[in-house]
Design an enzyme around this catalytic site. Structure first.
Site, PDB file in Angstrom:
ATOM      1  N   LEU A  43      43.158  46.104  43.329  1.00  0.00           N
ATOM      2  CA  LEU A  43      43.554  46.823  42.116  1.00  0.00           C
ATOM      3  C   LEU A  43      43.712  45.898  40.911  1.00  0.00           C
ATOM      4  CD1 LEU A  43      46.211  49.301  43.557  1.00  0.00           C
ATOM      5  CD2 LEU A  43      43.847  49.801  42.900  1.00  0.00           C
ATOM      6  N   GLY A  45      41.860  43.802  39.275  1.00  0.00           N
ATOM      7  CA  GLY A  45      40.838  43.824  38.232  1.00  0.00           C
ATOM      8  C   GLY A  45      40.081  45.136  38.141  1.00  0.00           C
ATOM      9  N   HIS A  46      40.581  46.165  38.816  1.00  0.00           N
ATOM     10  CA  HIS A  46      39.853  47.450  38.887  1.00  0.00           C
ATOM     11  C   HIS A  46      40.792  48.594  38.560  1.00  0.00           C
ATOM     12  CE1 HIS A  46      37.307  50.623  40.798  1.00  0.00           C
ATOM     13  NE2 HIS A  46      36.337  49.803  40.470  1.00  0.00           N
ATOM     14  N   PHE A  47      41.197  48.869  37.471  1.00  0.00           N
ATOM     15  CA  PHE A  47      40.932  48.265  36.182  1.00  0.00           C
ATOM     16  C   PHE A  47      42.277  47.911  35.568  1.00  0.00           C
ATOM     17  CE2 PHE A  47      37.448  51.160  37.127  1.00  0.00           C
ATOM     18  CZ  PHE A  47      36.334  50.377  36.882  1.00  0.00           C
ATOM     19  N   ILE A  52      42.466  51.844  39.797  1.00  0.00           N
ATOM     20  CA  ILE A  52      41.785  52.880  40.573  1.00  0.00           C
ATOM     21  C   ILE A  52      41.260  52.219  41.846  1.00  0.00           C
ATOM     22  CG2 ILE A  52      39.822  54.465  40.622  1.00  0.00           C
ATOM     23  CD1 ILE A  52      40.027  54.543  37.516  1.00  0.00           C
TER      24      ILE A  52
END
Length: 137
Positions: A43, A45-47, A52
């Site tokens: 999680l 770096g996403h986002f 998500i």
């Protein structure tokens, strides 16, 4: 099965053990779940600011649940994806949500196992598709 019991079947360990509990029902369907805590590595770096659960991680969660279907064959083997077909993502999965999986066996051919999967959050489907696995000794 809880996480410790799953470790007797699955070769996965933290941080890649992505199912909290799973079992095969009398109907032959494996059911499992994972609660997204929010501190998972995927999680970060996403986002940023809008975390998500990545679709590929949802597939991995479902695949680990599928391994319970083939527990006798999985023990002592490394389950590898052989195919991921007709996968659709229907909704986002966010921290704090619990994903419930249902995995239905389709067939087994030698070291290959096939299953249909469906993941949902509060009854709303987030991922579904057909998976195949090669169980390598």
């Amino acid at each position: 099965m809880n996480r410790d019991e799953l470790k007797t079947i699955l070769p996965h360990r933290e941080p890649m053990l992505l199912v909290d509990e799973a079992a095969v029902g009398e109907d032959g369907i494996a059911r499992g779940s994972y609660t997204v805590r929010g501190d998972e590595y995927f999680l970060d770096g996403h986002f940023p600011g809008n975390p998500i659960v990545p679709g590929v991680i949802q597939c991995e969660m479902a695949a680990q649940t599928c391994c319970v279907l083939f527990a006798d064959k999985v023990k002592g083997s490394t389950p590898l994806f052989a195919g991921i077909n007709k996968v659709r993502f229907r909704r986002q999965v966010k921290p704090g949500e619990r994903i419930d999986f249902e995995c239905t066996p389709v067939r087994e051919v030698g070291p290959f196992c096939f299953a249909k999967v469906r993941g949902s959050v509060n009854g709303s489907v987030c991922v579904e598709g057909e998976f195949s696995f090669a169980l390598m000794k």
